[in-house]
Design a protein around this motif. Structure first.
Motif, PDB file in Angstrom:
ATOM      1  N   ARG A  30      18.992  19.504   3.819  1.00 40.70           N
ATOM      2  CA  ARG A  30      18.215  19.875   5.031  1.00 40.70           C
ATOM      3  C   ARG A  30      18.935  19.657   6.338  1.00 40.70           C
ATOM      4  O   ARG A  30      19.737  18.939   6.571  1.00 40.70           O
ATOM      5  CB  ARG A  30      16.875  19.061   5.126  1.00 40.70           C
ATOM      6  CG  ARG A  30      15.864  19.577   4.058  1.00 40.70           C
ATOM      7  CD  ARG A  30      14.741  18.559   4.377  1.00 40.70           C
ATOM      8  NE  ARG A  30      13.709  18.981   3.194  1.00 40.70           N
ATOM      9  CZ  ARG A  30      12.763  18.211   2.990  1.00 40.70           C
ATOM     10  NH1 ARG A  30      12.082  17.038   3.886  1.00 40.70           N
ATOM     11  NH2 ARG A  30      11.653  18.601   2.065  1.00 40.70           N
ATOM     12  N   ALA A  48      17.261  25.379   4.035  1.00 42.51           N
ATOM     13  CA  ALA A  48      16.487  23.879   4.042  1.00 42.51           C
ATOM     14  C   ALA A  48      16.533  23.490   5.472  1.00 42.51           C
ATOM     15  O   ALA A  48      17.723  23.256   5.796  1.00 42.51           O
ATOM     16  CB  ALA A  48      17.326  23.179   2.840  1.00 42.51           C
ATOM     17  N   THR A  65      14.991  30.263  -2.514  1.00 44.94           N
ATOM     18  CA  THR A  65      14.621  28.634  -2.490  1.00 44.94           C
ATOM     19  C   THR A  65      14.466  28.284  -1.253  1.00 44.94           C
ATOM     20  O   THR A  65      15.490  28.689  -0.256  1.00 44.94           O
ATOM     21  CB  THR A  65      16.011  27.760  -3.213  1.00 44.94           C
ATOM     22  OG1 THR A  65      16.250  28.536  -4.715  1.00 44.94           O
ATOM     23  CG2 THR A  65      15.489  26.543  -3.402  1.00 44.94           C
ATOM     24  N   ASP A  67      13.135  25.147   1.445  1.00 44.74           N
ATOM     25  CA  ASP A  67      12.943  23.875   1.547  1.00 44.74           C
ATOM     26  C   ASP A  67      12.697  23.318   2.966  1.00 44.74           C
ATOM     27  O   ASP A  67      13.492  23.679   3.838  1.00 44.74           O
ATOM     28  CB  ASP A  67      13.907  22.978   0.817  1.00 44.74           C
ATOM     29  CG  ASP A  67      13.490  21.509   0.814  1.00 44.74           C
ATOM     30  OD1 ASP A  67      12.498  21.094   0.241  1.00 44.74           O
ATOM     31  OD2 ASP A  67      14.350  20.682   1.448  1.00 44.74           O
ATOM     32  N   ASN A  86       9.101  24.450  -0.998  1.00 41.51           N
ATOM     33  CA  ASN A  86       8.422  22.925  -1.138  1.00 41.51           C
ATOM     34  C   ASN A  86       8.634  22.727   0.479  1.00 41.51           C
ATOM     35  O   ASN A  86       9.415  23.037   1.330  1.00 41.51           O
ATOM     36  CB  ASN A  86       9.514  22.147  -1.584  1.00 41.51           C
ATOM     37  CG  ASN A  86       9.479  22.053  -3.277  1.00 41.51           C
ATOM     38  OD1 ASN A  86       8.583  21.946  -3.901  1.00 41.51           O
ATOM     39  ND2 ASN A  86      10.864  22.665  -3.608  1.00 41.51           N
TER      40      ASN A  86
END
Length: 177
Positions: A30, A48, A65, A67, A86
């Motif tokens: 992140r 991220a 993906t 995040d 997520n």
């Protein structure tokens, strides 16, 4: 951030190799802050953010993906293989995946229509979606309601587990739990 430390910068790349060795990371790290980007068309997408992640439409022939330590907010997502997100909360437009869709949030998940070749898996506080079409559907609301503002069609199993109320349109499936 060479001479501008007041704003976080980022770079996305895919398919990098040096001497035949792939440099594609297996885990996302992140950023220290938020990420905000517009529309993206790519073979594979991953981002991220330390806080919030905001995107326009993402169209990927491979995977997506996402995040974030805070909110994930996107427009429509289209992936050839899978979509995984997520975050503290997740809000998306339509998600269309040739493979699976996996969403995990500490609080609310809010999406428009979900289409998956494999399965739809959602775990979070309250979950609100529109129509769902997939081989199987597994939703667990640990802190609220599950609301499907439309119908669920699954050629396999549908499992819904909510700590609060559940509301759906018609459910068509091989088995329902």
């Amino acid at each position: 951030n060479w001479d501008d430390t007041g704003h976080q910068s980022g770079m996305a790349s895919s398919g990098l190799t040096i001497g035949g060795v792939s440099l594609t990371p297996t885990l996302l790290t992140r950023t220290g802050g938020s990420i905000s980007i517009g529309n993206v068309e790519t073979g594979k997408f991953a981002a991220a953010a330390g806080t919030n992640l905001t995107t326009g439409i993402i169209d990927s022939s491979g995977s997506i993906t996402l995040d974030a330590g805070g909110a994930v907010l996107t427009e429509n997502l289209s992936a050839g293989t899978f979509v995984q997100a997520n975050g503290g909360s997740i809000t998306t437009g339509v998600i269309d995946s040739g493979g699976s869709i996996s969403l995990g949030a500490g609080s609310a998940i809010v999406t428009e229509n979900l289409f998956a070749g494999d399965f739809v898996l959602a775990n979070g506080g309250s979950i609100t979606t529109a129509n769902i079409e997939a081989e199987s559907v597994d939703m667990t609301s640990t802190g609220g309601n599950i609301t499907v503002n439309g119908d669920i069609f699954a050629s396999g199993a549908v499992e819904l587990d909510a700590s609060g109320n559940m509301l759906t349109g018609d459910v068509t499936a091989a088995s329902i739990d």
